[in-house]
Design a protein around this motif. Structure first.
Motif, PDB file in Angstrom:
ATOM      1  N   HIS A 505       0.861  -1.185   0.000  1.00  0.00           N
ATOM      2  CA  HIS A 505       0.000   0.000   0.000  1.00  0.00           C
ATOM      3  C   HIS A 505       0.895   1.233   0.000  1.00  0.00           C
ATOM      4  O   HIS A 505       1.286   1.741   1.058  1.00  0.00           O
ATOM      5  N   LYS A 506       1.210   1.705  -1.188  1.00  0.00           N
ATOM      6  CA  LYS A 506       2.200   2.763  -1.333  1.00  0.00           C
ATOM      7  C   LYS A 506       1.774   4.054  -0.645  1.00  0.00           C
ATOM      8  O   LYS A 506       2.608   4.831  -0.203  1.00  0.00           O
ATOM      9  N   ASP A 507       0.462   4.288  -0.532  1.00  0.00           N
ATOM     10  CA  ASP A 507       0.016   5.497   0.155  1.00  0.00           C
ATOM     11  C   ASP A 507       0.435   5.482   1.617  1.00  0.00           C
ATOM     12  O   ASP A 507       0.784   6.521   2.192  1.00  0.00           O
ATOM     13  N   VAL A 508       0.450   4.307   2.224  1.00  0.00           N
ATOM     14  CA  VAL A 508       0.894   4.179   3.620  1.00  0.00           C
ATOM     15  C   VAL A 508       2.393   4.410   3.707  1.00  0.00           C
ATOM     16  O   VAL A 508       2.882   5.096   4.618  1.00  0.00           O
ATOM     17  N   LEU A 509       3.127   3.858   2.749  1.00  0.00           N
ATOM     18  CA  LEU A 509       4.578   4.018   2.738  1.00  0.00           C
ATOM     19  C   LEU A 509       4.964   5.485   2.583  1.00  0.00           C
ATOM     20  O   LEU A 509       5.762   6.014   3.372  1.00  0.00           O
ATOM     21  N   LEU A 510       4.407   6.164   1.591  1.00  0.00           N
ATOM     22  CA  LEU A 510       4.819   7.539   1.308  1.00  0.00           C
ATOM     23  C   LEU A 510       4.336   8.510   2.373  1.00  0.00           C
ATOM     24  O   LEU A 510       4.964   9.543   2.609  1.00  0.00           O
ATOM     25  N   ALA A 511       3.219   8.201   3.022  1.00  0.00           N
ATOM     26  CA  ALA A 511       2.746   9.057   4.113  1.00  0.00           C
ATOM     27  C   ALA A 511       3.443   8.727   5.427  1.00  0.00           C
ATOM     28  O   ALA A 511       3.259   9.431   6.419  1.00  0.00           O
ATOM     29  N   ASP A 512       4.250   7.667   5.432  1.00  0.00           N
ATOM     30  CA  ASP A 512       5.008   7.248   6.606  1.00  0.00           C
ATOM     31  C   ASP A 512       4.093   6.993   7.803  1.00  0.00           C
ATOM     32  O   ASP A 512       4.362   7.413   8.924  1.00  0.00           O
ATOM     33  N   ILE A 513       2.997   6.294   7.536  1.00  0.00           N
ATOM     34  CA  ILE A 513       2.000   5.984   8.557  1.00  0.00           C
ATOM     35  C   ILE A 513       2.342   4.648   9.202  1.00  0.00           C
ATOM     36  O   ILE A 513       2.856   3.743   8.552  1.00  0.00           O
ATOM     37  N   CYS A 514       2.036   4.517  10.473  1.00  0.00           N
ATOM     38  CA  CYS A 514       2.209   3.242  11.158  1.00  0.00           C
ATOM     39  C   CYS A 514       1.276   2.203  10.522  1.00  0.00           C
ATOM     40  O   CYS A 514       0.053   2.385  10.523  1.00  0.00           O
ATOM     41  N   PRO A 515       1.810   1.109   9.968  1.00  0.00           N
ATOM     42  CA  PRO A 515       0.957   0.125   9.302  1.00  0.00           C
ATOM     43  C   PRO A 515      -0.121  -0.472  10.208  1.00  0.00           C
ATOM     44  O   PRO A 515      -1.271  -0.628   9.789  1.00  0.00           O
ATOM     45  N   VAL A 516       0.239  -0.806  11.440  1.00  0.00           N
ATOM     46  CA  VAL A 516      -0.739  -1.412  12.337  1.00  0.00           C
ATOM     47  C   VAL A 516      -1.871  -0.433  12.620  1.00  0.00           C
ATOM     48  O   VAL A 516      -3.057  -0.779  12.577  1.00  0.00           O
ATOM     49  N   GLN A 517      -1.504   0.811  12.909  1.00  0.00           N
ATOM     50  CA  GLN A 517      -2.531   1.809  13.199  1.00  0.00           C
ATOM     51  C   GLN A 517      -3.406   2.051  11.966  1.00  0.00           C
ATOM     52  O   GLN A 517      -4.627   2.199  12.084  1.00  0.00           O
ATOM     53  N   HIS A 518      -2.795   2.081  10.783  1.00  0.00           N
ATOM     54  CA  HIS A 518      -3.582   2.285   9.568  1.00  0.00           C
ATOM     55  C   HIS A 518      -4.572   1.139   9.373  1.00  0.00           C
ATOM     56  O   HIS A 518      -5.738   1.359   9.029  1.00  0.00           O
ATOM     57  N   TYR A 519      -4.114  -0.078   9.590  1.00  0.00           N
ATOM     58  CA  TYR A 519      -4.994  -1.232   9.423  1.00  0.00           C
ATOM     59  C   TYR A 519      -6.147  -1.188  10.415  1.00  0.00           C
ATOM     60  O   TYR A 519      -7.292  -1.477  10.079  1.00  0.00           O
ATOM     61  N   LEU A 520      -5.848  -0.798  11.646  1.00  0.00           N
ATOM     62  CA  LEU A 520      -6.888  -0.718  12.672  1.00  0.00           C
ATOM     63  C   LEU A 520      -7.896   0.385  12.380  1.00  0.00           C
ATOM     64  O   LEU A 520      -9.102   0.223  12.608  1.00  0.00           O
ATOM     65  N   GLN A 521      -7.413   1.500  11.880  1.00  0.00           N
ATOM     66  CA  GLN A 521      -8.277   2.672  11.763  1.00  0.00           C
ATOM     67  C   GLN A 521      -8.926   2.834  10.396  1.00  0.00           C
ATOM     68  O   GLN A 521      -9.649   3.800  10.179  1.00  0.00           O
ATOM     69  N   GLY A 522      -8.700   1.923   9.484  1.00  0.00           N
ATOM     70  CA  GLY A 522      -9.336   2.069   8.182  1.00  0.00           C
ATOM     71  C   GLY A 522      -8.942   1.012   7.179  1.00  0.00           C
ATOM     72  O   GLY A 522      -9.734   0.645   6.306  1.00  0.00           O
ATOM     73  N   GLY A 523      -7.717   0.518   7.274  1.00  0.00           N
ATOM     74  CA  GLY A 523      -7.245  -0.452   6.300  1.00  0.00           C
ATOM     75  C   GLY A 523      -8.079  -1.722   6.282  1.00  0.00           C
ATOM     76  O   GLY A 523      -8.416  -2.245   5.204  1.00  0.00           O
ATOM     77  N   ALA A 524      -8.433  -2.238   7.440  1.00  0.00           N
ATOM     78  CA  ALA A 524      -9.240  -3.456   7.490  1.00  0.00           C
ATOM     79  C   ALA A 524     -10.631  -3.217   6.936  1.00  0.00           C
ATOM     80  O   ALA A 524     -11.191  -4.075   6.240  1.00  0.00           O
ATOM     81  N   ALA A 525     -11.200  -2.044   7.232  1.00  0.00           N
ATOM     82  CA  ALA A 525     -12.530  -1.717   6.704  1.00  0.00           C
ATOM     83  C   ALA A 525     -12.518  -1.650   5.185  1.00  0.00           C
ATOM     84  O   ALA A 525     -13.540  -1.904   4.536  1.00  0.00           O
ATOM     85  N   GLU A 526     -11.357  -1.298   4.609  1.00  0.00           N
ATOM     86  CA  GLU A 526     -11.209  -1.263   3.150  1.00  0.00           C
ATOM     87  C   GLU A 526     -10.792  -2.623   2.594  1.00  0.00           C
ATOM     88  O   GLU A 526     -10.522  -2.750   1.401  1.00  0.00           O
ATOM     89  N   ASN A 527     -10.716  -3.625   3.474  1.00  0.00           N
ATOM     90  CA  ASN A 527     -10.295  -4.983   3.103  1.00  0.00           C
ATOM     91  C   ASN A 527      -8.880  -5.027   2.548  1.00  0.00           C
ATOM     92  O   ASN A 527      -8.563  -5.822   1.660  1.00  0.00           O
ATOM     93  N   ARG A 528      -8.011  -4.177   3.081  1.00  0.00           N
ATOM     94  CA  ARG A 528      -6.592  -4.288   2.746  1.00  0.00           C
ATOM     95  C   ARG A 528      -6.014  -5.461   3.520  1.00  0.00           C
ATOM     96  O   ARG A 528      -6.396  -5.727   4.653  1.00  0.00           O
ATOM     97  N   ASP A 529      -5.058  -6.119   2.901  1.00  0.00           N
ATOM     98  CA  ASP A 529      -4.484  -7.309   3.528  1.00  0.00           C
ATOM     99  C   ASP A 529      -3.262  -6.940   4.364  1.00  0.00           C
ATOM    100  O   ASP A 529      -2.441  -6.112   3.956  1.00  0.00           O
ATOM    101  N   PRO A 530      -3.105  -7.568   5.551  1.00  0.00           N
ATOM    102  CA  PRO A 530      -2.015  -7.196   6.458  1.00  0.00           C
ATOM    103  C   PRO A 530      -0.688  -7.867   6.154  1.00  0.00           C
ATOM    104  O   PRO A 530       0.328  -7.523   6.753  1.00  0.00           O
ATOM    105  N   GLY A 531      -0.687  -8.830   5.263  1.00  0.00           N
ATOM    106  CA  GLY A 531       0.540  -9.546   4.941  1.00  0.00           C
ATOM    107  C   GLY A 531       0.243 -10.611   3.902  1.00  0.00           C
ATOM    108  O   GLY A 531      -0.908 -10.788   3.469  1.00  0.00           O
ATOM    109  N   PRO A 532       1.245 -11.359   3.512  1.00  0.00           N
ATOM    110  CA  PRO A 532       1.057 -12.343   2.439  1.00  0.00           C
ATOM    111  C   PRO A 532       0.305 -13.599   2.867  1.00  0.00           C
ATOM    112  O   PRO A 532      -0.049 -14.424   2.025  1.00  0.00           O
TER     113      PRO A 532
END
Length: 929
Positions: A505-532
């Motif tokens: 998720h390049k938007d997370v990388l370039l915004a330098d956001i904490c991956p865990v926090q992003h997943y908790l606060q919106g990534g999971a709701a968007e059905n983004r995957d946390p790993g392979p």
């Protein structure tokens, strides 16, 4: 896989340009024309600066990928990328103590004006002076110093650079004092100089003649408490105290907290207190740590305002006054900070990694109103970074405007560099703020902050019974940990891969956001995957979880114990097909919220396989549209989930992904793999390991798609080489794609098939013609040009409506107001529903499409098409017979084509018939075995 020896990066990306510069997008301007005529002169970039993106990756643990890519840019990239790569590499080499390589890299930055167009701060000049002096090249240092002064003026940082140069020349202290004085005079501050009446290091001889105390009675001024934590600082403490005792703010108390020193620190402190009644001394019998020592002083402080001063620093005499005055004059402020510079005993300016300057915000200088002690409490009990945590605890509670930076860019303090400090030790080095202990600590702290509904919930006692959040053991002080939070559960989960999440998720990388926090606060709701190894959308569907439930948390707390699969599979209608019927694994590369070209193309491929008696098993990388899964299950034996990273020339395929695919090959006894895109490589490597043949359905045109090449990190030639070496055969969506592949013996051309019901659509142009663009409504699809066509037609007074059929998007919103003849029709669930609304369809993409699915769907529906002469669509549209092909990016020509069609209704009907016939021919070709 063969790694390319060079990567060619083009300088201009029209899609990126439109996405980046809203004014160009809103005005409907041609991106290349704007860049050529005005944008470059205005300092705009023609595309994303890859070197800066790689710089971010370099320090965050991706150096195996970023460093080779930077070297390629440095050697073969366009001028501005070479220059910026030089700046990035120079900092990396300095960190690794290769000064000669650092200077050589930085010389590329200074060799032209290209780097300065992108990096507009003094950092490269200051680092250049530092490197030149370190390598005994005073001529180069003088040249860069002069260029820096010329470009940026007499900034304090360049006066500091002048001091470095003068030190190198061996000039007398009075000449160094002149440069020191010049730093402060322009800002109305008392000038500094080096004392000549005492001996010792220059740092200890920093001095300013006493300035006047503030006007007015001392008793009317707020009391400022200054906490000085001390541990074995007997040598440096006198200098720190001299700076504090000379402060122009008269109402001050200095609280020295000796943290169990084994040297003479306590004696030095007590001797100072005997001479100055403003000084109080508190002694810890045993060493507790810097932040517990601060907390001891915090608890004892009587001041209205409270701040901290380290025992090895020296402060300008007006530092306290400037910070306190801001608090006194602006009641809405909660705190102030000032800036500082770090220096050696001999005043060699240092910074572990050069940023924009040597001078930067000093978080330790935070001066707060005493009432915050009752609201937010004390510093966290850890070994490092608690001052930064308190700073962000405050801004989270009261907003960033609650803190004022006074005299920014002017060093109101000098911090003494100590190679043995926790700041410079490897485990807690400042570099770990990007990846490591400091980063882990701050990410946990930020999550704690976000859970608070009001400031009082972030109150931290001086000695809490348990920690407010969990921290790495290496920086904790042995305090009892609090209960495990959702954040903690995900951080320890073997299925959450923070590095993978950023890359995926390049938007997370370039915004330098904490991956865990992003997943908790919106990534999971968007059905983004946390790993392979875990599919968020697949697991949600399998467990029938509502949107508000976090799938990975559910798996870790419920599903795992109940035997739920982290990568679930769903049986399709062909699941009972006899075992002797061969299974083909079909790999998709996307699964969006709405069904566009990629998803519809895959449906067509799978449908044809099933119709021919094959037994397809589709492997999705993610699931964001349940309807997509539902359609796939009507034509497959099964749908599996394997989250995947896209191919990148400088990054190997993920081992877990390759193994998961090998397991699927064995599970289904697959003898063939069909990869529905060229951007995936893990299926090819898994197939090779298992001896399975592969087909890649190439739907891209790398030689005409700069964004794709950049994303995959390779030139068009290198991408072709990768495919030819790793796949057995190819399906090309158009002659253009086949020509690029250049291996006709292994390639068949198959256009994308379209829904058969399109051929049954009635064509009856309305009195007021309806011209539609059917797309995702993002800039790269040419919506600005479409609006430009509408404006030109509107100026002719013709009764024609222009329809935007597709989902709402930010790009559409930014392009308002639209012309009066434009209607927004939203997303249509099926191609037939979309095409039925139009009499004419336009395709005006700003990139080279490899096929043009919407074009063929329109033609199947009997709609004439007006398209740009770019990519594959011109091979579908016969200009003058099934529509018009106009020069790429020529809005006027496109508008004239619409006006011509409107003027010839009989011509419209003839074109409709011809378009449908051409589409039928393409459909038959697509359906061939």
């Amino acid at each position: 896989m063969t790694t390319p020896v060079s990567v060619q990066y083009d300088n201009f990306d029209p899609v990126w340009y439109l996405q980046t510069y809203a004014d160009v997008r809103n005005a409907g301007l041609d991106p290349w024309d704007h860049y050529r005529r005005a944008g470059r002169a205005e300092g705009r970039q023609g595309g994303p600066v890859q070197a800066l993106e790689l710089d971010l990756m370099l320090w965050r643990g991706y150096h195996d990928t970023a460093l080779p890519a930077l070297h390629i840019l440095f050697e073969t990239g366009p001028a501005h990328e070479r220059a910026v790569a030089g700046w990035v590499l120079a900092r990396w080499y300095v960190e690794h103590e290769d000064l000669s390589a650092a200077r050589a890299a930085l010389e590329a930055f200074h060799a032209s004006d290209e780097g300065a167009r992108t990096v507009g701060h003094p950092g490269p000049y200051l680092l250049g002076v530092q490197l030149a002096l370190a390598l005994d090249d005073r001529d180069q240092a003088a040249q860069l110093l002069d260029r820096g002064f010329t470009r940026f003026g007499a900034l304090p940082d360049f006066e500091l650079a002048q001091i470095q140069y003068d030190r190198f020349l061996g000039l007398d202290d009075w000449e160094l004092s002149s440069a020191l004085a010049r730093i402060y005079v322009p800002y109305g501050l008392v000038p500094l100089h080096l004392r000549d009446d005492v001996f010792g290091p220059r740092f200890d001889r920093l001095h300013a003649d006493p300035g006047p105390w503030l006007n007015g009675p001392t008793k009317d001024l707020p009391l400022v408490s200054v906490i000085v934590p001390v541990f074995n600082a007997a040598r440096n403490l006198p200098t720190a105290l001299r700076g504090l005792q000379a402060q122009t703010w008269p109402n001050i108390e200095i609280i020295i907290v000796d943290d169990g020193s084994s040297d003479e620190s306590l004696s030095v402190a007590e001797a100072a207190a005997e001479k100055d009644k403003r000084i109080r001394v508190i002694a810890h019998t045993v060493n507790q740590g810097a932040y517990p020592a601060r907390n001891t002083g915090f608890a004892a402080a009587r001041g209205d305002y409270i701040t901290v001063h380290d025992a090895d620093d020296w402060s300008h005499p007006e530092k306290i006054a400037r910070q306190a005055t801001a608090l006194m004059n602006e009641p809405e402020l909660k705190a102030t900070v000032s800036h500082w510079v770090r220096a050696s005993d001999d005043l060699a300016m240092t910074r572990w990694r050069m940023e924009e300057a040597w001078i930067y915000r000093n978080v330790s200088s935070l001066m707060i109103r005493a009432e915050l002690r009752d609201i937010l409490g004390y510093w966290d009990r850890v070994k490092v970074n608690a001052d930064t945590e308190y700073y962000y605890r405050l801004t989270h509670s009261f907003g960033p405007k609650a803190i004022r930076e006074v005299c920014p860019g002017v060093p109101l303090a000098f911090g003494r560099t100590d190679p043995g400090s926790l700041t410079m030790r490897s485990a807690t080095h400042l570099r770990t703020q990007f990846k490591g202990l400091r980063r882990d600590y701050m990410e946990a702290a930020h999550y704690w902050h976000t859970q608070a509904r009001e400031p009082s919930e972030l109150y931290l006692p001086q000695n809490p019974e348990q920690r407010p959040f969990r921290v790495p053991e290496a920086i904790g002080l042995g305090d009892a940990e609090g209960p495990e939070t959702d954040y903690d559960i995900l951080r320890r989960s073997e299925y959450f891969d923070a590095d993978w999440y950023r890359l995926s998720h390049k938007d997370v990388l370039l915004a330098d956001i904490c991956p865990v926090q992003h997943y908790l606060q919106g990534g999971a709701a968007e059905n983004r995957d946390p790993g392979p190894r875990f599919s968020t959308g697949g697991y949600r569907r399998a467990q029938e979880l509502p949107e508000e439930v976090n799938p990975l948390l559910h798996f870790e707390t419920v599903g795992k114990q109940n035997g739920a699969a982290p990568l679930p599979a769903f049986d399709g209608v062909l699941s009972d097909t006899p075992a002797h019927v061969k299974r083909t694994l079909v790999f998709a590369h996307t699964s969006g919220k709405t069904l566009f070209g990629a998803e519809r193309s895959l449906l067509g491929v799978v449908e044809r396989m099933a119709r021919r008696g094959h037994c397809p098993v589709v492997v999705l990388p993610t699931l964001r549209n349940p309807e997509y899964l539902k359609q796939l299950l009507t034509m497959t034996a099964a749908v599996e989930f394997v989250p995947q990273l896209w191919y990148h020339a400088l990054r190997p395929a993920h081992e877990d992904t390759v193994q998961a695919i090998r397991d699927l090959i064995v599970k289904y006894g697959a003898k063939h793999i069909h990869v529905n895109t060229m951007v995936l490589n893990a299926p090819l490597f898994a197939a090779r390991a298992e001896g399975v043949r592969t087909t890649v359905h190439v739907r891209e045109l790398p030689d005409q798609d700069v964004a794709l090449r950049r994303h995959l990190g390779a030139s068009a030639g290198a991408l072709r080489q990768h495919l030819v070496e790793n796949a057995d055969r190819f399906v090309a969506t158009s002659p253009s794609v086949a020509q690029w592949l250049g291996c006709p013996d292994r390639t068949v051309i198959r256009p994308n098939s379209v829904d058969e019901d399109l051929f049954d659509l009635r064509y009856s142009p309305q009195t007021m013609l309806r011209v539609a663009m059917i797309s995702s409504n993002i800039a790269k699809k040419g919506i600005a040009d479409f609006l430009g066509v509408a404006r030109r037609v509107e100026s002719h007074g013709r009764p024609i409506r222009f329809l935007l059929i597709g989902p709402p998007s930010e790009d559409l919103h930014l392009m308002r107001p639209w012309p009066g003849n434009v209607d927004f029709r939203n997303y249509a669930a099926t191609p037939a529903e979309a095409v039925a609304q139009a009499d004419i369809v336009m395709s005006l993409s700003k990139f080279a499409e490899s096929f043009g699915r919407t074009v063929m769907e329109a033609m199947a529906g009997g709609r004439p098409v007006v398209c740009y002469d770019r990519g594959a669509p011109p091979s579908l549209v016969e200009s003058g017979r099934t529509g018009f092909v106009v020069p790429a990016d020529d809005i006027e020509a496109a508008a004239n084509a619409i006006l011509a069609l409107e003027a010839s209704r009989n011509g419209l009907m003839r074109m409709s018939t011809a378009a449908r016939a051409k589409a039928r021919s393409l459909q038959e070709q697509a359906m061939q075995a």
